[in-house]
Design a protein around this motif. Sequence first.
Motif, PDB file in Angstrom:
ATOM      1  N   UNK A   1      -1.534  14.815   7.208  1.00  0.00           N
ATOM      2  CA  UNK A   1      -2.781  14.432   7.866  1.00  0.00           C
ATOM      3  C   UNK A   1      -3.103  12.965   7.592  1.00  0.00           C
ATOM      4  N   UNK A   2      -2.899  12.529   6.347  1.00  0.00           N
ATOM      5  CA  UNK A   2      -3.140  11.135   5.986  1.00  0.00           C
ATOM      6  C   UNK A   2      -2.191  10.201   6.731  1.00  0.00           C
ATOM      7  N   UNK A   3      -0.932  10.605   6.846  1.00  0.00           N
ATOM      8  CA  UNK A   3       0.047   9.797   7.576  1.00  0.00           C
ATOM      9  C   UNK A   3      -0.340   9.693   9.049  1.00  0.00           C
ATOM     10  N   UNK A   4      -0.691  10.840   9.645  1.00  0.00           N
ATOM     11  CA  UNK A   4      -1.061  10.863  11.066  1.00  0.00           C
ATOM     12  C   UNK A   4      -2.335  10.065  11.326  1.00  0.00           C
ATOM     13  N   UNK A   5      -3.214   9.971  10.310  1.00  0.00           N
ATOM     14  CA  UNK A   5      -4.466   9.221  10.460  1.00  0.00           C
ATOM     15  C   UNK A   5      -4.260   7.725  10.278  1.00  0.00           C
ATOM     16  N   UNK A   6      -3.025   7.318   9.974  1.00  0.00           N
ATOM     17  CA  UNK A   6      -2.732   5.903   9.809  1.00  0.00           C
ATOM     18  C   UNK A   6      -3.205   5.330   8.488  1.00  0.00           C
ATOM     19  N   UNK A   7      -3.370   6.182   7.468  1.00  0.00           N
ATOM     20  CA  UNK A   7      -3.772   5.700   6.152  1.00  0.00           C
ATOM     21  C   UNK A   7      -2.682   4.793   5.594  1.00  0.00           C
ATOM     22  N   UNK A   8      -3.058   3.607   5.143  1.00  0.00           N
ATOM     23  CA  UNK A   8      -2.076   2.683   4.577  1.00  0.00           C
ATOM     24  C   UNK A   8      -1.576   3.201   3.236  1.00  0.00           C
ATOM     25  N   UNK A   9      -0.259   3.217   3.065  1.00  0.00           N
ATOM     26  CA  UNK A   9       0.386   3.692   1.842  1.00  0.00           C
ATOM     27  C   UNK A   9      -0.190   5.034   1.392  1.00  0.00           C
ATOM     28  N   UNK A  10      -0.090   6.058   2.225  1.00  0.00           N
ATOM     29  CA  UNK A  10      -0.665   7.363   1.870  1.00  0.00           C
ATOM     30  C   UNK A  10       0.028   8.019   0.685  1.00  0.00           C
ATOM     31  N   UNK A  11       1.219   7.523   0.328  1.00  0.00           N
ATOM     32  CA  UNK A  11       1.949   8.095  -0.809  1.00  0.00           C
ATOM     33  C   UNK A  11       1.645   7.373  -2.113  1.00  0.00           C
ATOM     34  N   UNK A  12       0.701   6.427  -2.077  1.00  0.00           N
ATOM     35  CA  UNK A  12       0.303   5.749  -3.310  1.00  0.00           C
ATOM     36  C   UNK A  12      -0.581   6.673  -4.133  1.00  0.00           C
ATOM     37  N   UNK A  13      -0.395   6.632  -5.447  1.00  0.00           N
ATOM     38  CA  UNK A  13      -1.154   7.513  -6.339  1.00  0.00           C
ATOM     39  C   UNK A  13      -1.402   6.792  -7.657  1.00  0.00           C
ATOM     40  N   UNK A  14      -2.425   7.209  -8.358  1.00  0.00           N
ATOM     41  CA  UNK A  14      -2.677   6.715  -9.702  1.00  0.00           C
ATOM     42  C   UNK A  14      -1.981   7.640 -10.689  1.00  0.00           C
ATOM     43  N   UNK A  15      -1.135   7.061 -11.535  1.00  0.00           N
ATOM     44  CA  UNK A  15      -0.435   7.828 -12.566  1.00  0.00           C
ATOM     45  C   UNK A  15      -1.094   7.503 -13.902  1.00  0.00           C
TER      46      UNK A  15
END
Length: 223
Positions: A46-60
Amino acid sequence: MESTTAPGGMRELLRQLDVFAGDLPDFDPGAAPDDPTTLFVEWLHTAIDAGIQEPHAMTVSTTAADGGPAARALLLKDVADGGWQFAVHNASPKGRELLGHPAAALTFHWVRLARQVRLRGPVLAEPPERSAADFLARSPGSRAEALMGRQSQPLESREELDRAAKHSAERVAREPGLVEPDWTLYTLRPTSVEFWQGDRQRKHTRLAYRREEDRWTKTLLWP
């Protein structure tokens, strides 16, 4: 506008910022799948389809040597077999922290969708051949940066960085199969996963998954 350096100025500036703007997606926790991996993949798509920039970025988030928290943003490498994967250089602060305390928390935040996913659990190092494959799949520039192996060490000047980067890039060009031995692919196998869907009226939806032996349980949480 009141200066942010005046007493209360920054507080007032922050209070005026809009939150939960735009059209927010629906989330019915009653229809959520039994496995959090399935729901996470749905939300990521859903985030990818919504055009979210770097949707695979996460805080570790990891545990530092002094017992305090440490956090930084990384990219998710894969979600497979119930595990979330990311890679680090073992000589970096995060690498040393994971070696000393092999557990972490991951946080994904897709602001435009008012969605957040939080995971906690032990972290396991993948076999060397998988770490090597991940390293070689990186761009030449990323491999050159990792091969310098000086992350977070004091830097005397930008010129020093430029020289080291040039030397490392030349090594990658000469030896395209070169692998950094300290590059490690890690898999976090969560014991808990929480999905948060924001709401303009602050009636946020929180669905928590908890692992109990070989199965997951689901629980709604108060906002």
